[in-house]
Design a protein around this motif. Sequence first.
Motif, PDB file in Angstrom:
ATOM      1  N   UNK A  42     -10.744  -4.255  -6.285  1.00  0.00           N
ATOM      2  CA  UNK A  42      -9.350  -4.155  -6.731  1.00  0.00           C
ATOM      3  C   UNK A  42      -9.321  -3.526  -8.116  1.00  0.00           C
ATOM      4  N   UNK A  43      -8.192  -2.907  -8.433  1.00  0.00           N
ATOM      5  CA  UNK A  43      -7.935  -2.501  -9.809  1.00  0.00           C
ATOM      6  C   UNK A  43      -7.225  -3.636 -10.525  1.00  0.00           C
ATOM      7  N   UNK A  44      -6.286  -4.264  -9.835  1.00  0.00           N
ATOM      8  CA  UNK A  44      -5.564  -5.405 -10.398  1.00  0.00           C
ATOM      9  C   UNK A  44      -5.227  -6.370  -9.273  1.00  0.00           C
ATOM     10  N   UNK A  45      -5.091  -7.641  -9.627  1.00  0.00           N
ATOM     11  CA  UNK A  45      -4.756  -8.663  -8.636  1.00  0.00           C
ATOM     12  C   UNK A  45      -4.030  -9.797  -9.357  1.00  0.00           C
ATOM     13  N   UNK A  46      -3.107 -10.438  -8.675  1.00  0.00           N
ATOM     14  CA  UNK A  46      -2.407 -11.565  -9.278  1.00  0.00           C
ATOM     15  C   UNK A  46      -2.948 -12.872  -8.712  1.00  0.00           C
ATOM     16  N   UNK A  47      -2.713 -13.968  -9.417  1.00  0.00           N
ATOM     17  CA  UNK A  47      -3.197 -15.268  -8.953  1.00  0.00           C
ATOM     18  C   UNK A  47      -2.543 -15.684  -7.642  1.00  0.00           C
ATOM     19  N   UNK A  48      -1.440 -15.020  -7.295  1.00  0.00           N
ATOM     20  CA  UNK A  48      -0.785 -15.298  -6.012  1.00  0.00           C
ATOM     21  C   UNK A  48      -1.452 -14.548  -4.858  1.00  0.00           C
ATOM     22  N   UNK A  49      -2.376 -13.648  -5.180  1.00  0.00           N
ATOM     23  CA  UNK A  49      -3.073 -12.910  -4.131  1.00  0.00           C
ATOM     24  C   UNK A  49      -2.564 -11.515  -3.896  1.00  0.00           C
ATOM     25  N   UNK A  50      -1.557 -11.078  -4.705  1.00  0.00           N
ATOM     26  CA  UNK A  50      -1.103  -9.700  -4.561  1.00  0.00           C
ATOM     27  C   UNK A  50      -2.179  -8.775  -5.145  1.00  0.00           C
ATOM     28  N   UNK A  51      -2.469  -7.707  -4.438  1.00  0.00           N
ATOM     29  CA  UNK A  51      -3.572  -6.826  -4.831  1.00  0.00           C
ATOM     30  C   UNK A  51      -3.100  -5.392  -5.008  1.00  0.00           C
ATOM     31  N   UNK A  52      -3.663  -4.705  -6.011  1.00  0.00           N
ATOM     32  CA  UNK A  52      -3.444  -3.272  -6.209  1.00  0.00           C
ATOM     33  C   UNK A  52      -4.802  -2.581  -6.231  1.00  0.00           C
ATOM     34  N   UNK A  53      -4.983  -1.580  -5.367  1.00  0.00           N
ATOM     35  CA  UNK A  53      -6.220  -0.800  -5.341  1.00  0.00           C
ATOM     36  C   UNK A  53      -6.090   0.436  -6.215  1.00  0.00           C
ATOM     37  N   UNK A  54      -6.959   1.394  -5.977  1.00  0.00           N
ATOM     38  CA  UNK A  54      -6.949   2.581  -6.842  1.00  0.00           C
ATOM     39  C   UNK A  54      -5.895   3.594  -6.443  1.00  0.00           C
ATOM     40  N   UNK A  55      -5.158   3.306  -5.369  1.00  0.00           N
ATOM     41  CA  UNK A  55      -4.016   4.151  -5.037  1.00  0.00           C
ATOM     42  C   UNK A  55      -4.195   5.071  -3.851  1.00  0.00           C
ATOM     43  N   UNK A  56      -5.358   5.032  -3.204  1.00  0.00           N
ATOM     44  CA  UNK A  56      -5.588   5.927  -2.074  1.00  0.00           C
ATOM     45  C   UNK A  56      -5.413   5.235  -0.731  1.00  0.00           C
TER      46      UNK A  56
END
Length: 391
Positions: free
Chosen positions: A134-148
């Motif tokens: 992951x690039x970023x993630x929240x404690x709720x489990x929402x995830x952001x990758x590198x965008x591809x």
Amino acid sequence: ASKGDIREKVWDYLEASGLAEFPRPVHHRIPNFKGAPHAATRLLGLEELKAANTVKVNPDAPQKNARFLTLEARKTLLVPTPRLRSGLFNKIVPPPGAAKETLRICATSQGIKEYSVPVGLDGKARVDLVVVGSVAVSEKGWRIGKGEGYADMEYAMMVSMGAVTEDTPVITIVHDCQVVDIAEELLGDHDLTVDYILTPTRTIKTNCKRPKPRGILWHKVSYEMLGKIPILKSLRYKEKQAGKDVTLQDEQPDLANANKSAALNEKAMAGKTRPQASMGSAQTGQQYVESDSSSPRLEGSGTITTVYVGNIPPNLRVSELKCALREFHAAPLRVNWQGAQHRAFLDYKDKATAESAVSSLKGLSLGGNTLRVELAKNQRNKGQVEINSQK
């Protein structure tokens, strides 16, 4: 903040704070960071790893130790192929009795190349645990990758293959600074969420209730992505045969007319198709070579190029192959069907058209077999020599 804003903030902070590790800069990557190997050791404390037989771990640098620990725990390790260019998974197969140092090599990008075998759609893989970057993630489990979108697509493809279920745990390994607040409205129904976050200092169980992707959302898949990920074409064909709506994001109405035209062209050519036992043909330089004197010469066939299709399953009908060729916009001028030999030869008007067909059909799976598709090798002594060379 948008997803892009969050990515840039995390990447900038990792670089500015001295936390970034090779490969650098970390921008536009799943970032490697100081403490990544230690964060991965938290896997060993999870019951989910202990209970797993098969673990899928992404190929990025910060998950290298996770791959090693999976192998050391004598689990089956699956690693997605880079950008899904040549299939979905590579299964890492260490040498028998491999020592710890050899397992460490197997966990590297070079080791993945040297000690792996491909697992395609026909592999019937069942994945018990998924580890993603992951690039970023929240404690709720929402995830952001590198965008591809590759991690999201990998998971969706695994769902379509039956390799994972909604209960399969998903874990990500990040630095503490990558755990940030993410607004839920930024997430789409194609975005993968995580159940555990492992950092150098914490193991976070997210108790995420947001549903994970339930398969491939074809209306969000573009022709560009379909072209970049060959195995996606096979999954689309398979799901279309099962009656699912596989309309693509940028599918245009006039494609229906193109399909109809290709079908009519195929039907017109069917009457000219040679008997099943006849020999194939291929290009020698720019001259069309007939395999025997009874073969009809195609009009304007001076630059005819032939594509070889092998590994055809014994129960596949020529009509099924033709249907797939139309579906993938690869209908040839003529099909030389040799089902008894588990192969066929497809004649195209020129080399560029044939190469385009090979690209379109790469990774195609029919009847449980992944087809071997390539330009036919040059015939030097007519028909038989060329055909024998591609058994």
